[in-house]
Every structure is written in C-alpha cells, then in structure tokens.
Design a protein around this motif. Structure first.
Motif, PDB file in Angstrom:
ATOM      1  N   ILE A 577       0.661  -0.616  -0.343  1.00  0.00           N
ATOM      2  CA  ILE A 577      -0.026   0.122  -0.251  1.00  0.00           C
ATOM      3  C   ILE A 577       0.829   1.247   0.030  1.00  0.00           C
ATOM      4  CG2 ILE A 577      -1.634   1.452   1.548  1.00  0.00           C
ATOM      5  CD1 ILE A 577      -3.367  -1.620   2.220  1.00  0.00           C
ATOM      6  N   TYR A 578       2.177   1.560   0.522  1.00  0.00           N
ATOM      7  CA  TYR A 578       2.548   2.406   0.999  1.00  0.00           C
ATOM      8  C   TYR A 578       3.259   2.811  -0.479  1.00  0.00           C
ATOM      9  CZ  TYR A 578       1.835   2.042   6.162  1.00  0.00           C
ATOM     10  OH  TYR A 578       1.025   2.208   7.683  1.00  0.00           O
ATOM     11  N   SER A 580       2.553   1.724  -3.649  1.00  0.00           N
ATOM     12  CA  SER A 580       1.357   2.477  -4.884  1.00  0.00           C
ATOM     13  C   SER A 580       1.554   3.781  -3.992  1.00  0.00           C
ATOM     14  CB  SER A 580       0.518   1.036  -4.709  1.00  0.00           C
ATOM     15  OG  SER A 580       1.112   0.520  -5.374  1.00  0.00           O
ATOM     16  N   ALA A 581       1.140   4.257  -2.954  1.00  0.00           N
ATOM     17  CA  ALA A 581       0.573   5.430  -2.485  1.00  0.00           C
ATOM     18  C   ALA A 581       1.389   5.954  -2.732  1.00  0.00           C
ATOM     19  CB  ALA A 581      -0.536   5.261  -0.933  1.00  0.00           C
ATOM     20  N   ILE A 593      -6.848   8.938   4.624  1.00  0.00           N
ATOM     21  CA  ILE A 593      -7.758   7.943   3.431  1.00  0.00           C
ATOM     22  C   ILE A 593      -8.354   8.369   2.505  1.00  0.00           C
ATOM     23  CG2 ILE A 593      -8.867   6.202   2.629  1.00  0.00           C
ATOM     24  CD1 ILE A 593      -8.640   4.761   5.490  1.00  0.00           C
ATOM     25  N   ILE A 596      -4.999  10.171  -0.026  1.00  0.00           N
ATOM     26  CA  ILE A 596      -4.404   9.522  -0.905  1.00  0.00           C
ATOM     27  C   ILE A 596      -4.983   8.818  -1.489  1.00  0.00           C
ATOM     28  CG2 ILE A 596      -3.083   7.325  -0.694  1.00  0.00           C
ATOM     29  CD1 ILE A 596      -1.277   9.337   0.794  1.00  0.00           C
ATOM     30  N   PHE A 597      -6.635   8.991  -1.367  1.00  0.00           N
ATOM     31  CA  PHE A 597      -6.788   7.774  -2.502  1.00  0.00           C
ATOM     32  C   PHE A 597      -7.657   8.647  -3.568  1.00  0.00           C
ATOM     33  CE2 PHE A 597      -8.727   3.197  -1.407  1.00  0.00           C
ATOM     34  CZ  PHE A 597      -7.666   2.877  -0.516  1.00  0.00           C
ATOM     35  N   LYS A 602      -2.227  11.699  -6.196  1.00  0.00           N
ATOM     36  CA  LYS A 602      -1.710  10.712  -5.218  1.00  0.00           C
ATOM     37  C   LYS A 602      -2.402   9.724  -6.663  1.00  0.00           C
ATOM     38  CE  LYS A 602       0.533  12.525  -1.652  1.00  0.00           C
ATOM     39  NZ  LYS A 602       1.604  12.272  -1.480  1.00  0.00           N
ATOM     40  N   LEU A 603      -3.312   8.871  -5.329  1.00  0.00           N
ATOM     41  CA  LEU A 603      -3.680   7.765  -6.197  1.00  0.00           C
ATOM     42  C   LEU A 603      -4.640   8.082  -7.712  1.00  0.00           C
ATOM     43  CD1 LEU A 603      -4.021   4.691  -3.782  1.00  0.00           C
ATOM     44  CD2 LEU A 603      -2.581   5.369  -5.199  1.00  0.00           C
ATOM     45  N   HIS A 630      -9.147  -1.480  -8.675  1.00  0.00           N
ATOM     46  CA  HIS A 630      -7.980  -1.479  -8.021  1.00  0.00           C
ATOM     47  C   HIS A 630      -7.482  -1.642  -6.917  1.00  0.00           C
ATOM     48  CE1 HIS A 630      -8.554   2.426 -10.167  1.00  0.00           C
ATOM     49  NE2 HIS A 630      -9.857   2.014  -9.739  1.00  0.00           N
ATOM     50  N   VAL A 632      -5.132  -0.935  -3.984  1.00  0.00           N
ATOM     51  CA  VAL A 632      -4.239  -0.539  -3.202  1.00  0.00           C
ATOM     52  C   VAL A 632      -5.955  -0.354  -2.572  1.00  0.00           C
ATOM     53  CG1 VAL A 632      -3.914   1.991  -1.699  1.00  0.00           C
ATOM     54  CG2 VAL A 632      -3.886   1.222  -3.666  1.00  0.00           C
TER      55      VAL A 632
END
Length: 937
Positions: A577-578, A580-581, A593, A596-597, A602-603, A630, A632
């Motif tokens: 997760i880290y 990819s983020a 979240i 990040i998302f 970010k994502l 996805h 993550v």
C-alpha cells in the motif's frame, strides 16, 4: 407583584423536554384507534397529573418550544444544525397534546423566537416565591437559587442548590461555564474537544470561572491545553448559547398563571379520538353534565389499561434490613418458604461467571421490604458476619427447591455463580430482563437501572456509587456494608449519606420485585407472548447457563502461530500500500485515506459517493466497489479484515482460556436482538468468518478432547422453509417437500431451463434472489450483487413472483397487517414492534416494511433453534450420554460427542431438532463430524 407565596410554589413544566423523553421511553405500541402513536402524549399527561397531585399548585404553566428558528440561530447559524429531524410519529403528537393540555385547564405558553428554557428562566426569576421547574434538561441547573429548584418526575430526582453541586460538581452560577467548556454535540454547541464533566469540574475548581480559564490558557499543557487554546475563539459564543435568557418581555405575569376550567366536552372528544379509555371513563363518571360522544368510537384501542400497564407502586419509605444474626436468617428463611414468590439476587466478586464467588445475597417478598445477607465482606472493620459455609448449607434447600418460586434480573448469571458453590438454583419462575424483552424486544436496553428509570421513574443506587470507578474501583467484598453518614459542620446543611453494600443489594431485590409486578400484568393476558416467555425464554435460561459452563477447548498454540502469520501478511500488505501510495499514512484514518485515494497528485481514484459534508466517502461499500478495479483499496480491505481477526480472535482467544477449566466460556445474551436471535461475547462466536481461509483456521483451533469428536448440527435453509410455510406457496412447498435443491429449482424457473441443465452461475443468481427477497432486497440491490443490469434483475424478480405467487401475496399481506397492527409476530408469538411502519419519511417506512417481511422468518428460526436446544438439553440431562452441548451459532448447534456413541447421539439430536416445530415443509438438519469445528461444519 403579590405578596410572597410561602406555601405553594409556582410549578413551571418544560413540556418540550418531557415530550422527547416520553416518546423514547414509553412503548411505541401505545396508539390511537386510527393507529397514530400516542406514547409521548401518555407520558406528558401522566407527568402533569403527578406534579399537580404532589404540589397542588395554584400557579402552574406548561411551556413548549415554538416552531422555527430562535435568536440563538441568529447568533450561530449552525446551532442545532446537526440534530436529526424530529420523527414524524412524535411531530404528529404535538398538536393533540397541546389541545388536551389546554382543555384540561393548564396555562400553556408557546413563544416564538425563543426556547422554552428562556420562558421558564424569565418566569422563574420574576416570581416572588418558591419555584419548582419540572425538567430533564441539565441546562436548567443554572437557574437554581435559594427559591428555585428542579424536579425530574421521570427519574424521581430533586435538585436544590446543594443538589446541583452534588450532581455536577459546580454551583448553579458556574453551570454556564461548565456547559460552555464541554459543548453540546446534540445542539452543535462548540466546546473544548476532549473536555468532559470531570475535566470541566477540575478546571473550574482550580480557576473558578470560564473567564479565568481562558486568561490562563497558556498554562495548560499537553493535547488538552492545545485544544483549549484552539477553542478560545468559540468559547464566548458557546457561553452565550448555553445562557438561558431571564429578561424576556412576557404577555402574562407568573402570578396570573392560574388554572382554567376544564372543557369537559372537548376533553372527552379528544380522549375518545386518541384512545385514552381510562381518562374518558373517569371524566364521564365525575362530570355533572352528560357528555355526548360518537357511540361507535367508545371503547376502542389503546389506553394504557388496554395493554395492561398497572399503576406504578409509589416509592416512599423502604425497610432494608441487614441479616447478621441466626435469628434474622431463620426468620427470613421461614418467610421465604411461605411466600408465593420472592425476588433473589447475588452479590459477587466478579462479573466473570466462572470465576465469581458469592459475597452476599438479597431477598424481597414484599415491595419496599428487603434484606441483604452479607457473607464474605473482608475490609478492615467489617462487622461479624454469619459463617459462610454453614449459612450456604442452611440456604441450599430453599434455593434448590423447585416448588419455592423465585424472580430475578438476569438469573442466568446468579445460577452459574451458585453452581460454583455446588448449588443449582431451581424454582426460577420469572426473570424481569426476559419479561421486558418479550414485551418489547425493539428496546435494546433491558438492564435493571434502565428499566427502573424508564418504567418505575426510580433512579437506582449505581454500582459506581458504592464501589467507585476506574482503577480504584472496589470489588463487592471490599465495600462497606452499612451506609456512611457524614455530618456537616454547618447546622443548616443536612448530613450526606453514601449508600453501602446492604442498601445497594437490598434495593436490587426490591426493584426486581417491583419490575415483575409492573411487567407481569402486561405479559400474562397476552397468551402467545406469555407462552413464549414461559415455555421458551425462561427454560432456555438454564440451557444457556449449562452451555456456557461446558465451554469449548481451544488450541492456543495454533492461534499463536496464526497470529504470527497474520502479522507477516499485514506487513506485506502495508508495504504494498505504501509503495503504491507514494509514502506511509495512517490506514485507520478516513481523512488520510481520502487524501491518498482521491487527490489528483496521489492515486486519483474515482469518487463513488460523497459524505454529507461533501467529502469523498471511504465507507466499506465504497472501498469494496473501488477494490474491483484497483489494488490499493483491495489491499486495504484485506488488511482491515486480517487486523480484525488478529485482534478479536487469534490474539484474544488464548487470553480468554479459563485457567481452572482450560476452556473458553462465552456469554450468551438472550435479550439483545429484536428478532429473538442469541448473541454472544467474550468471545463473540457469531462473527467468526466461515467463507475465508483465515476464518476457517480460527475454527480449526476449536478442538475436541481426546476420545471425543466435534458434532455440528445445522438447520438447512431454515428461513426459506419458514417462508414456504408462512406464504403457503404451492411451488415452494412442493419443492421442499420433494427434497429438491431449492436454488436449482428457482434457477430452472427464472432462466426457463430444465432442472438438470441449470448452470453454476444460474444457481448462484437464483440463490441471491431467494435470500435477497426474504431480506427485502430491491431490484437495484440485486443488480448490484449479481453485477447485472437493473432491468435484468427486475426481470428475475418478476419471474420469481410469477412462479411463486404465494410469496408475493404473503409479502403484501404482511406489510398491510403490520401497518394496521404496528407489529409482526413469529409462529411462536414473538412480537416485533415497528414504530416506523406508517412513517411519512419514505426511507424509514420502507425499512420498516422490509423488517416486517423478514422478522417473522428470522424470528421463527430463532425460536425453533431455542426449542431444539431445550429439547436436546432435557435429553442430555437425563444422563444417558457423555455428550455435551458446547456452542450455539446462528442455525447451528455444536456438541462434543464420545467416539463410541456418535451414531446413537447423532440420531437423537437430529430427531429433537427436526421435531422442534411442525411446518408444512420438512425441517432438515445437516450434521458433520471432525476433530475440530471447521472439519465438522
């Protein structure tokens, strides 16, 4: 101004406060002849009757909030903005209540632009005499002075100046400071985050006022100091918002608040319209002139007498005794033996039933007279108590005699504790927790303190009052038996009394008997509910106690190994997760979240849904939808699941192994789920996953002892079978009667193929339809689950109802009957009230309608397995087998069976489970055997 009235006080009633409290405290089953809920009206009128009887005032007023915004909204537009909307069922009662109050002759005040609190504040300060404010609102404590006092008739509590200080820890003139510091989530008043009553009192004790606290804000350390400094901007506003205005311009002076003459004709019409039969009868019998009413409506629906609510026994002086001599004990035992029924309670060393030892017992034969028998208090200076072993031996014949009837509150616990002393409690005739639960399962609080306050208007002495709180809390054996009286140096100040163990325990027994005297007259006339209570719930109490004490063997080494493996997997997921983020973040923080998302840098995942505040939602179902596309969110969901398994089971289960028995002993809860299903805790056996490998591995740690096997017996598709019985649908009944695979049969009908030609995916879709419909799933929900178009899902539903028309008729009929009755019932008479079945809010009404359809099936399934447990347990207690029942989970019973008697035992268990109910379709029980629970399931 008139001369000071020294005899009778002015009584001001906070009508709005009581309106809400009565609505949530009294049964939703109180309705008018046309089905309108009337519980809030009942509660407020009863409270007014009591006040008028107790104080016989010459001056009295009932004050309600007006519709619309007030000056506080001008000060702070967000004031009360977070409050949920008033339920339609409560709103509908306001106008009728106002009409009845005015017709009864009470002065009533509704003043636009201000709140009832402000009208009461102004009235109380203008009146030249003693004032009693009847309210349940803590804000009113700021008004108390030498002439103004508060009474809460729902909790039977009275507060003058000393009472306010005792309750809140600050004097009335500091209540506003106290309230401003804490804020109010309900009214959306900002306070200092994390500041509760204890901190507010501590600060005010040290600095005396809010102003001084603000001036010294830089002296407060830690996070709480930061919170205070960040709140300085809002605290003056909070102070203003909690301040009750006492300088309004009123249209009427408090001296002129005299009672008007009753409008008996209007009152009678209102009582008739809203179903107040007793009030109508009393009015007609005392009226000097004939009252003309429509004859067809007289005697209809639901006054409190109609549902059997008795008069509450008034709690005045009590006689609570402490048994310290043989003569006292012998006298009480003789009276207990001669009684038709006595209330019984134990005081113990622990809440853990397998470890708890008796410290004392309390008894009550007649409301108001009770006794506590201390046996094992061991603090310094404790008075001489009767010999423990000799006294238990003397009491044992009384406790084990099935002909001497007992009533208690949660007697399952007391029975188990007494078994630790080789005494099996018999003669269990009633349990007030279960009486309350059978009468109204929708109310999810059936503990003694809640029941006493709600139904008897009595506030019990709390355990914390006698034992203290937190780390310094005493166990019961350390609590002083007698009350502690502390005299004041001031001759004008009364002595304070801290209740001891004897009063606390005797009150428990007394209140148990009073609750039984309140509940039983309501329950006894309801034949189906009384039978359910007498034949299922009360006998099940002993069965659950046996299962709890049997416990289950758990392999701690297996769990420890699994915990290690879960830790490794969780770290791998975190790393994925880290990476990819693009960096580490708190996986448990919705805010982080979101950042990040959904941040473009970010994502940049798509926003599926937004929160009410306009932020991207990170709710579970949103993450599940994102996880389909996805990595993550999929990894995050897996991490959450593993984390929960680890903390709840693999780490915790070994700690719950009892060192004396080497087993885990769960606690089953009878009076929680509205549908009658059992729940369990410490550990929660109902939530161990069965569909994933990690959950099954946890079940593998539940093992059989040497020479035994685990036998799991599970009802097959029981709710669908109940649906077939309730609906009487020919197609469903035929399919089950012929032993067909119901999901395959449904698939054949929906997809118009032969039974043998049904594909796996088609059967899966049919299964979703079968179960989805009995849980009230819409075509939209079905489409989402099956990942098909809404049109295709709707077509499945149409074809289903075309093939099984009896199901559709049942659903329609059930909805209509629920709307008429306000409740639905199981086959065994368990009643589930649906207060929102006629709600104007479509979402709430539709939810109640779905519940109306599902509850009889889920509730009947719960009843059936309870009957089966009683039947199996009766057979096991005959002593012809070494088998023990060790768990109940959903529709499954789990046993430890000796290897040399498996075949005979298996057939006996199946026989009793199959015969637990007679349906139009056969009940089928699937069984499995194994060295552990997973293998047997």
């Amino acid at each position: 101004m008139s001369d000071k009235n020294t005899s009778k006080p002015l009584v001001l009633v906070d009508g709005s406060s009581y309106l809400f409290r009565a609505f949530y405290a009294l049964p939703s089953s109180l309705t008018s002849p046309d089905g309108m809920q009337t519980n809030a009206i009942h509660g407020v009128l009863n409270m007014l009757d009591r006040l008028r009887k107790d104080y016989q005032p010459d001056h009295m007023a009932v004050i309600f909030d007006a519709k619309g915004k007030t000056f506080r909204n001008d000060m702070f537009p967000e004031y009360k903005a977070t409050r949920p909307p008033m339920p339609d069922e409560l709103r509908d009662q306001i106008e009728p209540l106002h009409k009845i109050i005015e017709a009864q002759g009470y002065p009533m005040i509704v003043m636009p632009g201000v709140e009832a609190d402000d009208v009461i504040g102004t009235m109380s300060k203008l009146y030249d005499g003693d004032v009693i404010i009847s309210t349940g609102d803590k804000d009113m404590a700021q008004l108390v002075d030498d002439q103004i006092s508060l009474i809460n008739t729902m909790s039977n509590s009275f507060h003058d100046r000393a009472g306010v200080i005792e309750k809140y820890g600050v004097p009335p003139e500091r209540i506003r400071d106290y309230l401003a510091l804490m804020g109010d989530k309900v009214d959306n008043i900002p306070g200092v985050p994390k500041v509760g009553p204890k901190t507010a009192v501590k600060w005010l004790t040290e600095y005396d006022s809010l102003e001084a606290i603000m001036q010294n804000a830089d002296k407060f350390g830690g996070k709480i100091g930061e919170n205070l400094r960040e709140s300085l901007e809002f605290l003056p506003l909070s102070y203003e918002l909690v301040t009750i205005k006492c300088d309004l311009e009123l249209d009427v002076s408090p001296e002129y608040l005299s009672f008007n003459e009753e409008n008996k004709q209007l009152l009678a019409e209102l009582y008739q319209k809203y179903g107040f039969r007793t009030r109508l009868s009393n009015l007609q019998s005392t009226s000097d002139t004939p009252i003309q009413l429509k004859p067809e409506a007289v005697g209809s629906n639901s006054d409190s007498e109609e549902i059997g609510i008795p008069e509450i026994e008034e709690i005045k002086e009590v006689d609570y005794q402490t048994i310290l001599t043989e003569e006292q004990l012998d006298s009480w035992i003789a009276d207990l033996k001669d009684s038709k029924l006595f209330a019984f309670d134990t005081e113990t060393t622990s809440l853990a039933y397998m470890d708890a030892r008796v410290v004392g017992m309390s008894f009550c034969i007649k409301a108001g007279t009770a006794a506590y028998l201390p046996l094992a208090h061991d603090y310094v200076g404790v008075p001489q108590q009767l010999n423990f072993d000799a006294t238990l031996a003397k009491l044992k014949p009384l406790l084990v005699d099935p002909t001497i009837l007992k009533v208690g509150q949660n007697l399952k616990y007391d029975r188990s504790v007494l078994l630790n002393h080789d005494i099996e409690l018999k003669g269990i005739a009633h349990d007030t927790m279960l009486e309350s639960y059978v009468l109204d399962s929708v109310s999810n609080r059936h503990d003694m303190d809640t029941l006493c306050e709600k139904h008897l208007g009595h506030i019990n002495v709390k355990f914390e009052d006698v034992a203290g709180k937190g780390k310094k809390q005493l166990t019961f054996n350390q609590i002083q038996i007698d009350d502690v009286v502390q005299e004041s140096d001031d001759p004008d100040v009364e002595a304070t009394v801290t209740r001891g163990a004897a009063y606390y325990a005797a009150e428990d027994a007394d209140m148990t008997l009073r609750l039984h005297n309140f509940f039983w007259p309501q329950l006894k006339p309801r034949q189906s509910q009384e039978k359910l209570y007498r034949e299922i719930e009360v006998p099940l109490l002993k069965v659950l106690s046996d299962i709890e004490r049997n416990g289950v063997l758990v392999n701690a080494e297996m769990l420890a190994k699994q915990s290690e493996e879960l830790t490794v997997r969780m770290k791998e997921l975190e790393q994925d997760i880290y990476e990819s983020a693009g960096g580490e973040f708190n996986l448990g923080s919705p805010k982080q979240i979101q950042e990040i998302f959904f941040n473009e840098d970010k994502l940049n995942l798509p926003v599926i849904r937004k929160t009410p505040k306009g932020q991207p939602s990170t709710a579970e179902d949103v993450l599940q939808e994102l996880a389909e596309e996805h990595d993550v969110p999929r990894w995050l969901l897996e991490h959450r699941g593993l984390s929960k398994l680890k903390s709840t089971y693999t780490d915790k289960l070994p700690l719950e192994i009892n060192p004396q028995t080497g087993r885990v002993h769960t606690s089953y809860h009878q009076a929680v789920a509205a549908t009658g299903r059992l729940s369990s805790s410490n550990p929660n056996l109902q939530n161990i996953p069965v569909r994933n490998a990690e959950g099954r591995r946890i079940r593998q740690s539940f093992v059989a002892p040497e020479g035994f096997k685990i036998l799991a017996a599970d009802y097959s598709q029981i709710e669908l079978r109940i649906m077939a019985h309730l609906s009487g649908d020919d197609g469903l009944v035929e399919a089950f009667s012929q032993g067909k695979d119901i999901h395959r049969a449904t698939a054949a009908e929906i997809f118009e193929v032969g039974l043998d030609d049904v594909q796996t995916e088609q059967r899966r879709a049919a299964k979703a339809v079968n179960f989805g419909l009995i849980y009230g799933m819409s075509a939209f929900g079905l489409a989402k689950q099956l990942k098909v178009s809404r049109t295709e899902a709707a077509e499945y539903v149409t074809k289903y109802f075309k093939r099984y028309p009896g199901v559709k008729h049942y659903m329609e009929d059930t909805r209509e009957k629920a709307k008429e009755d306000g409740y639905v019932e199981t086959l065994f008479g368990r009643r589930l009230y649906l207060p929102e079945i006629n709600a104007k809010n479509a979402m709430r009404r539709q939810y109640a309608e779905r519940t109306a359809i599902n509850a009889p099936m889920q509730g009947t399934a719960a009843d059936i397995i309870k009957v089966a447990m009683i039947g199996v347990n009766d057979w096991l207690r005959e002593g012809t087998s070494n088998t023990t029942m060790i768990m109940q989970v959903h529709d499954e019973l789990v046993f430890e069976v000796a290897e040399d008697e498996i075949e005979a035992v298996q057939s006996k268990i199946i026989e009793r489970m199959v015969n637990a109910a007679k349906l139009d379709v056969p009940l089928v029980v699937d069984t499995g055997l194994g060295i552990n629970w997973d293998e047997a399931h």
